[in-house]
Scaffold this motif. Structure first.
Motif, PDB file in Angstrom:
ATOM      1  N   GLY A  27       1.212  -1.461   0.286  1.00 36.85           N
ATOM      2  CA  GLY A  27      -0.368  -0.052   0.044  1.00 36.85           C
ATOM      3  C   GLY A  27       0.750   1.498   0.252  1.00 36.85           C
ATOM      4  O   GLY A  27       2.226   1.547  -0.091  1.00 36.85           O
ATOM      5  N   LEU A  28       0.153   2.919   0.307  1.00 34.64           N
ATOM      6  CA  LEU A  28       0.990   3.010   0.186  1.00 34.64           C
ATOM      7  C   LEU A  28       1.952   3.750   1.459  1.00 34.64           C
ATOM      8  O   LEU A  28       3.363   3.738   1.211  1.00 34.64           O
ATOM      9  CB  LEU A  28       0.237   4.976   0.995  1.00 34.64           C
ATOM     10  CG  LEU A  28      -1.629   5.029  -0.159  1.00 34.64           C
ATOM     11  CD1 LEU A  28      -1.860   5.923   0.578  1.00 34.64           C
ATOM     12  CD2 LEU A  28       0.154   5.506  -1.122  1.00 34.64           C
ATOM     13  N   ILE A 103      -8.668   4.153   9.973  1.00 38.61           N
ATOM     14  CA  ILE A 103      -6.850   4.355   8.420  1.00 38.61           C
ATOM     15  C   ILE A 103      -8.054   5.176   7.977  1.00 38.61           C
ATOM     16  O   ILE A 103      -6.913   5.322   6.890  1.00 38.61           O
ATOM     17  CB  ILE A 103      -6.605   2.726   8.392  1.00 38.61           C
ATOM     18  CG1 ILE A 103      -5.805   2.613  10.015  1.00 38.61           C
ATOM     19  CG2 ILE A 103      -5.813   2.600   7.622  1.00 38.61           C
ATOM     20  CD1 ILE A 103      -4.857   1.345   9.724  1.00 38.61           C
ATOM     21  N   TYR A 107      -6.462   7.686   5.157  1.00 38.38           N
ATOM     22  CA  TYR A 107      -5.752   6.930   4.038  1.00 38.38           C
ATOM     23  C   TYR A 107      -6.619   6.852   2.145  1.00 38.38           C
ATOM     24  O   TYR A 107      -6.071   7.462   1.190  1.00 38.38           O
ATOM     25  CB  TYR A 107      -5.772   5.329   3.756  1.00 38.38           C
ATOM     26  CG  TYR A 107      -4.771   4.389   3.469  1.00 38.38           C
ATOM     27  CD1 TYR A 107      -3.605   4.266   4.610  1.00 38.38           C
ATOM     28  CD2 TYR A 107      -4.602   3.594   2.528  1.00 38.38           C
ATOM     29  CE1 TYR A 107      -2.717   3.364   3.992  1.00 38.38           C
ATOM     30  CE2 TYR A 107      -4.296   3.298   1.557  1.00 38.38           C
ATOM     31  CZ  TYR A 107      -3.174   2.593   2.050  1.00 38.38           C
ATOM     32  OH  TYR A 107      -1.705   1.276   2.117  1.00 38.38           O
ATOM     33  N   LYS A 229       2.691  -1.950   7.531  1.00 36.00           N
ATOM     34  CA  LYS A 229       3.278  -2.308   6.294  1.00 36.00           C
ATOM     35  C   LYS A 229       2.016  -3.871   6.051  1.00 36.00           C
ATOM     36  O   LYS A 229       1.260  -4.291   5.346  1.00 36.00           O
ATOM     37  CB  LYS A 229       4.590  -2.611   5.983  1.00 36.00           C
ATOM     38  CG  LYS A 229       5.780  -2.092   5.988  1.00 36.00           C
ATOM     39  CD  LYS A 229       4.804  -1.263   4.203  1.00 36.00           C
ATOM     40  CE  LYS A 229       4.573  -1.949   3.371  1.00 36.00           C
ATOM     41  NZ  LYS A 229       3.253  -2.096   3.044  1.00 36.00           N
ATOM     42  N   SER A 231      -1.209  -5.294   7.815  1.00 35.54           N
ATOM     43  CA  SER A 231      -1.886  -5.188   7.683  1.00 35.54           C
ATOM     44  C   SER A 231      -2.259  -5.708   9.202  1.00 35.54           C
ATOM     45  O   SER A 231      -3.835  -6.983   8.988  1.00 35.54           O
ATOM     46  CB  SER A 231      -2.927  -5.253   6.492  1.00 35.54           C
ATOM     47  OG  SER A 231      -2.652  -4.523   5.179  1.00 35.54           O
ATOM     48  N   MET A 234      -5.822  -5.274  13.545  1.00 34.49           N
ATOM     49  CA  MET A 234      -6.793  -4.767  13.149  1.00 34.49           C
ATOM     50  C   MET A 234      -8.391  -5.615  12.676  1.00 34.49           C
ATOM     51  O   MET A 234      -9.005  -5.151  11.915  1.00 34.49           O
ATOM     52  CB  MET A 234      -6.960  -4.071  12.550  1.00 34.49           C
ATOM     53  CG  MET A 234      -6.210  -3.387  11.426  1.00 34.49           C
ATOM     54  SD  MET A 234      -6.316  -2.354  10.236  1.00 34.49           S
ATOM     55  CE  MET A 234      -7.994  -2.069   9.416  1.00 34.49           C
ATOM     56  N   THR A 236      -7.885  -7.609   9.898  1.00 35.69           N
ATOM     57  CA  THR A 236      -7.839  -7.384   8.540  1.00 35.69           C
ATOM     58  C   THR A 236      -7.713  -8.702   8.449  1.00 35.69           C
ATOM     59  O   THR A 236      -8.199 -10.089   6.999  1.00 35.69           O
ATOM     60  CB  THR A 236      -7.264  -6.371   7.579  1.00 35.69           C
ATOM     61  OG1 THR A 236      -7.611  -5.506   7.930  1.00 35.69           O
ATOM     62  CG2 THR A 236      -6.835  -6.227   6.387  1.00 35.69           C
ATOM     63  N   SER A 325      -9.298  -4.206   1.477  1.00 31.30           N
ATOM     64  CA  SER A 325      -9.261  -5.183   2.616  1.00 31.30           C
ATOM     65  C   SER A 325      -9.515  -4.705   3.146  1.00 31.30           C
ATOM     66  O   SER A 325     -10.548  -4.889   4.184  1.00 31.30           O
ATOM     67  CB  SER A 325      -7.775  -5.543   1.923  1.00 31.30           C
ATOM     68  OG  SER A 325      -7.069  -4.374   3.170  1.00 31.30           O
ATOM     69  N   ILE A 326      -9.013  -3.386   4.208  1.00 39.85           N
ATOM     70  CA  ILE A 326      -9.953  -2.585   5.298  1.00 39.85           C
ATOM     71  C   ILE A 326     -11.171  -2.528   4.944  1.00 39.85           C
ATOM     72  O   ILE A 326     -11.691  -2.135   6.249  1.00 39.85           O
ATOM     73  CB  ILE A 326      -9.082  -1.064   4.480  1.00 39.85           C
ATOM     74  CG1 ILE A 326      -7.910  -1.100   4.945  1.00 39.85           C
ATOM     75  CG2 ILE A 326     -10.031  -0.300   6.904  1.00 39.85           C
ATOM     76  CD1 ILE A 326      -6.586   0.179   5.125  1.00 39.85           C
TER      77      ILE A 326
HETATM   78  N1  PFF Z   1      -0.554  -2.454   4.258  1.00 37.90           N
HETATM   79  C1  PFF Z   1      -0.927  -1.018   4.312  1.00 37.90           C
HETATM   80  C2  PFF Z   1      -0.213   0.156   3.694  1.00 37.90           C
HETATM   81  O1  PFF Z   1       1.067  -0.450   3.837  1.00 37.90           O
HETATM   82  O2  PFF Z   1      -0.109   0.645   3.199  1.00 37.90           O
HETATM   83  C3  PFF Z   1      -1.363   0.043   4.823  1.00 37.90           C
HETATM   84  C4  PFF Z   1      -3.370  -1.330   5.845  1.00 37.90           C
HETATM   85  C5  PFF Z   1      -3.869  -1.975   4.898  1.00 37.90           C
HETATM   86  C6  PFF Z   1      -3.004  -0.846   6.867  1.00 37.90           C
HETATM   87  C7  PFF Z   1      -5.032  -2.644   5.968  1.00 37.90           C
HETATM   88  C8  PFF Z   1      -3.524  -1.619   7.676  1.00 37.90           C
HETATM   89  C9  PFF Z   1      -4.867  -2.195   7.485  1.00 37.90           C
HETATM   90  F1  PFF Z   1      -5.839  -3.521   7.689  1.00 37.90           F
END
Ligand code: PFF
Length: 458
Positions: A27-28, A103, A107, A229, A231, A234, A236, A325-326
């Motif tokens: 992701g970002l 988030i 985001y 990174k 995820s 939380m 997901t 995914s979120i």
């Molecule tokens: N992993 C994603 C990133 O690195 O940008 C952000 C993220 C996605 C955080 C999903 C938490 C989540 F549950």
């Protein structure tokens, strides 16, 4: 009563499992957080610490979430209710759902900026850009009240559409197409970056191991980054693994996802830093790097605009698959726990995120309409980021480690992860359990106390 989940949708193959899970991790975070922090905290030395954090905290927690999700085939809250009926463990799931919203509030704002930049790049707005105009472009993006909100809503509608299409026709199809495309685009950008005159200095900035930079702060930063990174913390990964195939080797999946995610982060760093050094641009932190430096860098090279479009597109893909995914996490919570249709769940989610998320967008910069409004000394944007990344994710991770390490029966954990004994990985599972009991909680408590300022390593 929980449903027995016989007719529940799920991913169709191991490959689908892999790409969807990787889509959540990538992701970002890969595009600007990872390269910048790596450069800042001593290059390869930080990378080494980060890899240890991923191995000892990230992967074990991801495997724990996989266990919870696939075992119960339920959402982040229902899964805990099923594994520990009548006990308060489901609070972890509720905290996860709240973290998912927080988030998404910020985001989706940054993702909206990325979408708007793709549009502007295609229109040719960045051709011939100078440092001053790059700054001005980003400034107008931030301070105009309606434009960023419009892009945020467009972004949310894209994500919402994929979720409405369902697990197979939506999430699976989109991640299976976009993840390989992201990889191809990043390799193209890397080839260009590595053939630039200043490439060596950029690579030195990124990879030169400087162990003098490694102190407690660097270690804590690496640990926090590993959470965001991958995820985890939380629900997901609980949500996605509730769609996993029965025969998936989940230890393998977690390891491959973590390694591939790391590869994408490193490739992103290689695409960015040689180019920055080649054109003598100072690496700066966070969104500034992405939105001011990148258009500038690409504007100065042959075929720059095409490469800029490629780079922004891959960033947009990363933001989209992670957000899918979120929002799937909160959607599944509504459909299973509140028994509403998928359509209603998506409408509720998008509305809540668009309305509260616009507070983040309007406060993302000092010049924004809400730029000077502070709650607990933070803007809305920072508050959403801080509360989710620094409080809820580590707490979620801590309690998941304790739950698996001390509440779930060892045999149950071993059976699920070895697919009822079919996989000969009992030794590895026992080692993971040891880490979850004794290593992960200690490390997480330390970052947590530090991020709250209760202990201070700075
Ligand atoms: N992993 C994603 C990133 O690195 O940008 C952000 C993220 C996605 C955080 C999903 C938490 C989540 F549950």
């Amino acid at each position: 009563m929980q449903n027995d989940n016989q007719n529940r949708e799920g991913f169709s193959s191991g490959l689908a499992v892999f790409f969807a899970t990787l889509g959540s991790a990538v992701g970002l975070g890969n595009i600007w957080k990872f390269p910048y922090l790596t450069g800042e905290f001593g290059g390869a030395a930080f990378l080494f610490v980060y890899i240890l954090c991923v191995a000892f905290v990230g992967v074990p927690l991801m495997i724990s979430e996989f266990y919870i999700g696939r075992k119960t085939r339920l959402n982040a809250v229902g899964s805990f209710e099923k594994l520990a009926p009548g006990k308060p463990w489901k609070v972890i799931g509720y905290a996860g759902v709240i973290a998912a919203y927080l988030i998404m509030f910020f985001y989706s704002c940054v993702a909206g900026w990325v979408y708007s930049y793709i549009f502007k790049a295609i229109r040719g707005d960045f051709i011939g850009i100078t440092p001053e105009t790059a700054q001005a472009q980003f400034g107008t993006t931030l301070s105009s009240p309606w434009q960023p909100i419009m892009w945020q809503i467009i972004f949310l509608l894209v994500v919402g559409t994929v979720i409405l299409l369902g697990v197979r026709k939506g999430i699976e199809r989109v991640t299976k197409t976009l993840m390989p495309l992201l990889f191809i685009l990043i390799v193209i950008c890397d080839i260009r970056a590595l053939t630039l005159p200043g490439a060596k200095e950029g690579l030195t900035f990124l990879f030169n191991p400087d162990f003098t930079q490694i102190g407690p702060l660097a270690i804590l930063t690496a640990l926090g980054l590993a959470f965001f990174k991958l995820s985890i913390g939380m629900g997901t990964m609980i949500t996605y693994s509730s769609y996993f195939t029965h025969d998936n080797n989940m230890i393998n999946t977690a390891t491959r996802v973590a390694l591939s995610d790391l590869l994408v982060s490193i490739l992103a760093g290689i695409a960015i830093f040689p180019a920055l050094f080649s054109f003598g641009i100072e690496p700066t932190a966070g969104p500034g790097l992405l939105f001011m430096a990148i258009p500038l860098v690409f504007a100065q090279m042959p075929f720059g605009n095409l490469l800029l479009i490629a780079f922004l597109t891959l960033t947009g893909i990363a933001a989209t698959t992670a957000s899918i995914s979120i929002i799937e996490t909160t959607t599944l919570f509504f459909t299973e726990q509140r028994k509403v249709s998928r359509k209603i769940a998506v409408i509720i989610n998008l509305t809540v995120i668009a309305v509260i998320g616009s507070l983040a967008t309007l406060s993302a910069d000092k010049t924004g309409v809400l730029g000077n409004v502070k709650i607990f000394g933070k803007t809305f944007f920072d508050l959403f980021d801080f509360t989710s990344s620094n409080i809820l994710l580590p707490l979620g991770g801590l309690f998941i480690a304790i739950f698996i390490g001390y509440v779930i029966k060892k045999d149950d954990f071993v059976n699920e992860l070895t697919n009822d004994g079919l996989l000969k990985s009992e030794g590895i599972v026992t080692a993971i359990l040891f880490i979850l009991r004794f290593v992960t909680p200690v490390l997480v408590i330390v970052i947590f106390l530090n991020s709250l300022g209760i202990i201070n390593f700075n």
